[in-house]
Design an enzyme around this catalytic site. Structure first.
Site, short mmCIF file in Angstrom:
data_model
loop_
_atom_site.label_atom_id
_atom_site.label_comp_id
_atom_site.label_asym_id
_atom_site.label_seq_id
_atom_site.Cartn_x
_atom_site.Cartn_y
_atom_site.Cartn_z
CG ASP A 93 92.47 14.48 -66.73
OD1 ASP A 93 93.46 14.97 -66.14
OD2 ASP A 93 91.32 14.50 -66.24
CG HIS A 153 93.10 22.62 -63.05
ND1 HIS A 153 92.55 22.56 -61.79
CD2 HIS A 153 93.24 21.33 -63.46
CE1 HIS A 153 92.34 21.29 -61.47
NE2 HIS A 153 92.76 20.53 -62.46
FE1 N7H Z 1 92.55 18.48 -62.50
N1 N7H Z 1 90.67 19.90 -66.68
O1 N7H Z 1 90.13 19.44 -67.63
O2 N7H Z 1 90.91 21.10 -66.63
N2 N7H Z 1 93.25 18.51 -64.40
N3 N7H Z 1 90.64 18.60 -63.18
N4 N7H Z 1 91.85 18.26 -60.57
N5 N7H Z 1 94.43 18.21 -61.79
C1 N7H Z 1 94.56 18.35 -64.78
O3 N7H Z 1 98.16 16.89 -65.94
C2 N7H Z 1 90.25 18.86 -64.48
C3 N7H Z 1 90.54 18.23 -60.19
C4 N7H Z 1 94.82 18.10 -60.46
O4 N7H Z 1 100.95 17.69 -62.02
C5 N7H Z 1 94.67 18.49 -66.20
O5 N7H Z 1 96.69 15.29 -66.01
C6 N7H Z 1 88.81 18.87 -64.52
C7 N7H Z 1 90.45 18.20 -58.76
C8 N7H Z 1 96.26 17.86 -60.38
O6 N7H Z 1 100.90 19.44 -63.29
C9 N7H Z 1 93.41 18.71 -66.67
C10 N7H Z 1 88.36 18.61 -63.24
C11 N7H Z 1 91.74 18.21 -58.29
C12 N7H Z 1 96.72 17.86 -61.68
C13 N7H Z 1 92.51 18.76 -65.55
C14 N7H Z 1 89.52 18.45 -62.41
C15 N7H Z 1 92.61 18.23 -59.44
C16 N7H Z 1 95.56 18.07 -62.55
C17 N7H Z 1 95.95 18.44 -67.03
C18 N7H Z 1 86.98 18.49 -62.71
C19 N7H Z 1 92.24 18.21 -56.85
C20 N7H Z 1 98.16 17.62 -62.14
C21 N7H Z 1 96.34 17.07 -67.42
C22 N7H Z 1 85.91 18.27 -63.45
C23 N7H Z 1 91.65 18.87 -55.90
C24 N7H Z 1 98.95 18.91 -62.10
C25 N7H Z 1 97.14 16.36 -66.39
C26 N7H Z 1 100.38 18.67 -62.50
C27 N7H Z 1 95.64 18.13 -63.93
C28 N7H Z 1 91.14 19.12 -65.56
C29 N7H Z 1 89.47 18.21 -61.07
C30 N7H Z 1 94.00 18.20 -59.38
C31 N7H Z 1 93.09 18.88 -68.15
C32 N7H Z 1 87.92 19.12 -65.72
C33 N7H Z 1 89.16 18.15 -57.95
C34 N7H Z 1 97.06 17.66 -59.10
#
Ligand code: N7H
Length: 508
Positions: A221, A363
């Site tokens: 992450d 995502h």
């Molecule tokens: Fe996410 N996951 O494990 O799937 N997220 N996220 N997120 N997320 C990202 O790039 C995850 C949540 C964003 O710039 C990664 O850091 C999980 C909310 C944004 O390319 C992974 C949860 C919101 C990005 C996860 C969760 C976001 C992002 C890839 C909840 C906003 C960057 C690693 C439990 C509403 C996108 C990374 C970019 C990336 C996961 C929540 C947003 C692995 C498990 C609630 C903007």
């Protein structure tokens, strides 16, 4: 390395000086973790040069806002204010000296033993007698009233502490060890005494060993963070945003001129406790494993998970590594963000219909559509600063393929933005939960399989979610997700003030 051996040497030198009493002892190891996959923070010197050029005061900006998701241990301590007059006087005299600035966090030798930040809800500002219009309608109404619009199926799954308006503020207390965090909490409680009451606490921690930096489903992450003008230097593929996208009152904050002057260099903090059903997620992947020729069954199972997220567990983007994980790419921060879904070098690649590389619903594509917008939208960005909470999956849970209610785990999600409606809430409501986003993509993407929800206003429980594009052999055959792998346990909206405002406005 983010925090150089030079700074450690300086820290040691300062410690030696402290023996003769001239300088307070400082840290020799960082509060922060530093996985290779995450973009390096700027050095204190780089950040200071950038900040001067942009007119930012990094000594006044609370440390958590720009530094991002990389703490070892972090406690969220939610409190109510019982005696505003005493609270205000202790805030100025005892708490402000504990509040950690951005400058302090960037250099090991300046880091305190334990970092402390503070943020207030609208009801908290009201309890302090502050009647200013913060010019953020979602902050003003609080997250409880936003639950249905965020797609939460009622508030039946909400932690009871969030299902009311009694949370006035939150302390974010971070260090490398749990005992440091516990000691600092005791210190804060001693300073504030009965002027506050504890409402709820959530303890977060980086996952152990090789999982450090990974969230509970196993994915690295904290990679896709924007680079903020006036703070960091962008790596290839990182979005460069104006400071006012994250910080109130700064260049790029559309409401800068209408906000109270004391809010300059603050940020709205959206907090969500997001439970993750890890055994259920893994079960879904193996029950619905893909059938791409040339891959083993396990590789096909892993591919489905990677296509849901848009990255492999190592952090490697599937847009660049479409069939198998590439840990070397994942760990290379100068390459792992350098993609935009467009593939203009291939004249046969039609971005609006081709999901061979990355599904439209993945995502990371839903939450940052990169070149799906031309040019990329640079207004809707958040700085994520959350941390995993809860224990590792037990052998029993893994064998039963079911989460045990007594072992709740998930993500203590924190995002910072200058306007909640243009940050966290925009992404969740308009992109992630919207089956038709990105418009013009065929077939219709469906919701984000990780956090997308179409449950708005319904009774608690899983509602089937349909997602296209996950199967690279048939984009238009939807996968139906019958389990919510991420369950909202609620949260609150806060404002993280500039440090000067804690002394000059909020304690008056
Ligand atoms: Fe996410 N996951 O494990 O799937 N997220 N996220 N997120 N997320 C990202 O790039 C995850 C949540 C964003 O710039 C990664 O850091 C999980 C909310 C944004 O390319 C992974 C949860 C919101 C990005 C996860 C969760 C976001 C992002 C890839 C909840 C906003 C960057 C690693 C439990 C509403 C996108 C990374 C970019 C990336 C996961 C929540 C947003 C692995 C498990 C609630 C903007």
């Amino acid at each position: 390395m983010r925090l150089t051996s030079i700074s450690v040497t300086i820290a040691l030198a300062l410690q030696c000086t402290s023996v003769i009493g001239a300088v307070k002892p400082r840290r020799t190891s960082s509060i922060l973790i530093n996985p290779d996959a995450q973009p390096d923070l700027p050095t204190a010197r780089q950040a200071s040069t950038n900040a001067q050029a942009a007119g930012l005061n990094l000594d006044d900006i609370q440390g958590d806002i720009l530094v991002g998701m990389n703490k070892n241990q972090e406690l969220f301590f939610f409190f109510g204010i019982k005696d505003a007059a005493t609270f205000k006087s202790k805030l100025a005299s005892g708490i402000v000296p504990l509040i950690t600035s951005t400058t302090q966090l960037l250099d090991v030798s300046k880091q305190p033993v334990t970092a402390v930040n503070i943020a207030f809800s609208q009801s908290g500002l009201t309890a302090l007698g502050n009647k200013d219009n913060m010019v953020d309608s979602l902050f003003k109404q609080g997250q409880l009233k936003d639950a249905a619009a965020l797609g939460d199926p009622g508030t039946g799954h909400w932690e009871s502490a969030f299902a009311g308006t009694s949370i006035h503020g939150v302390f974010l207390i971070a260090s490398d060890t749990q005992s440091n965090v516990d000691d600092e909490l005791k210190n804060i409680q001693t300073i504030l005494g009965s002027s506050i009451t504890e409402i709820y606490r959530l303890q977060g921690a980086a996952r152990p060993g090789a999982e450090k930096g990974h969230e509970h489903f196993g994915f690295m992450d904290g990679i896709g963070q924007p680079s903020v003008n006036g703070f960091s230097n962008a790596l290839p593929g990182q979005a460069t945003v104006n400071p006012g996208v994250i910080l109130t009152g700064e260049t790029g904050d559309n409401s800068a001129s209408s906000r109270p002057a004391w809010t300059k260099s603050g940020s709205f903090l959206a907090f969500r406790q997001l439970q993750q059903k890890v055994p259920e997620f893994n079960k879904y992947l193996s029950d619905n494993t893909l059938a791409v020729p040339g891959l083993t069954q396990q590789e096909n199972t892993d591919l489905l998970g990677a296509r849901m997220v848009g990255r492999w567990k190592s952090g490697a983007p599937i847009d660049l590594a479409p069939l198998k994980d590439d840990p070397t790419l994942g760990a290379d921060a100068s390459r792992n963000n350098n993609f935009n879904f467009a593939h203009t070098d291939n004249p046969n690649f039609i971005q609006s219909t081709n999901q061979t590389l990355c599904p439209f619903a993945a995502h990371i594509r839903k939450s940052r559509p990169r070149s799906d917008f031309t040019p990329e939208n640079l207004a809707i960005h958040i700085m994520r600063s959350g941390i995993p909470y809860g224990p590792e999956v037990t052998d029993g849970e893994a064998a039963a393929q079911k989460s045990d209610a007594s072992n709740e785990r998930g993500l203590a999600f924190v995002s910072y933005q200058s306007d909640i409606s243009n940050g966290f809430a925009f992404i969740q409501k308009n992109w992630v939960n919207n089956p038709s986003f990105f418009p013009g993509h065929t077939p219709t993407p469906g919701v984000d399989p990780i956090i997308g929800s179409t449950n708005a206003g319904k009774a608690p429980g899983d509602a089937a979610r349909s997602v296209n594009g996950l199967n690279p052999l048939s984009f238009s055959t939807p996968l139906v997700l019958n389990t919510d792998f991420v369950v909202s346990r609620g949260g609150e909206y806060f404002f993280s003030p500039p440090i000067s405002a804690l002394t000059n406005t909020l304690s008056k």
